[in-house]
Design a protein around this motif. Structure first.
Motif, short mmCIF file in Angstrom:
data_model
loop_
_atom_site.label_atom_id
_atom_site.label_comp_id
_atom_site.label_asym_id
_atom_site.label_seq_id
_atom_site.Cartn_x
_atom_site.Cartn_y
_atom_site.Cartn_z
N ASP A 14 -16.82 12.31 65.59
CA ASP A 14 -18.13 12.73 64.48
C ASP A 14 -19.29 12.81 65.05
O ASP A 14 -20.20 13.50 64.52
N ASP A 38 -14.27 14.80 62.35
CA ASP A 38 -13.67 13.62 61.45
C ASP A 38 -12.23 13.68 61.35
O ASP A 38 -11.51 14.68 61.63
N ARG A 40 -10.14 13.39 58.49
CA ARG A 40 -9.54 14.15 57.69
C ARG A 40 -9.62 15.78 58.09
O ARG A 40 -8.54 16.19 57.43
N PRO A 63 -17.28 7.57 60.03
CA PRO A 63 -17.50 7.73 58.63
C PRO A 63 -16.48 8.16 57.91
O PRO A 63 -15.73 8.95 58.32
N GLY A 64 -16.10 7.60 56.56
CA GLY A 64 -14.95 8.09 55.84
C GLY A 64 -13.82 7.74 56.32
O GLY A 64 -13.48 6.34 56.38
N MET A 65 -12.70 8.45 57.06
CA MET A 65 -11.62 7.93 57.53
C MET A 65 -11.64 7.60 58.88
O MET A 65 -12.11 8.35 59.76
#
Length: 129
Positions: A14, A38, A40, A63-65
């Motif tokens: 990221d 990332d 995703r 962050p996120g996945m």
């Protein structure tokens, strides 16, 4: 995300600066790279392409996945399960307490030496799918 044909390393990181530096170093050693910001984005790439990577370098804390979620999705796809994964993280807690999943072929703690990363790629590069 970069376009590439033929065998390649998929880098999932990221941090744009780290991702760019890793891509440059890996490509400098003769390994083509597709980089994703990332997990995703990486999964979208993997599901859309017919040319799968020979290995994946995966940041775990994103962050996120995160890396665990990426691996859970990877497990569901027969096409992706065989691809070697080198995990990485700067988190000492992750390394000492959480432990990377057994399906991660190798784990690197950031910051790591460029040579360490390159040797890891050489060890896990699958010449033919």
């Amino acid at each position: 995300m970069d376009a590439v044909t033929g065998p390649y390393v998929l880098v999932i990181e990221d941090d744009a600066g780290v991702r760019s530096a890793m891509t440059a170093v890996i490509e400098g050693e003769g390994f083509p790279v597709v980089s994703c910001a990332d997990a995703r984005e990486a999964l979208a790439h993997l599901h859309a392409t017919t040319e799968l990577p020979r290995m994946i370098v995966l940041d775990f804390l994103m962050p996120g996945m995160d890396g665990w979620s990426f691996l859970a999705e990877r497990r569901k796809d027969e096409r992706l399960r065989h691809i070697p994964v080198v995990g990485m993280s700067a988190s000492q807690l992750l390394i000492e307490e959480k432990q990377p999943p057994a399906e991660v072929d190798e784990f690197l703690r950031k910051p790591f030496k460029v040579e360490t990363m390159l040797r890891s790629i050489e060890r896990h590069w699958v010449p033919h799918p």
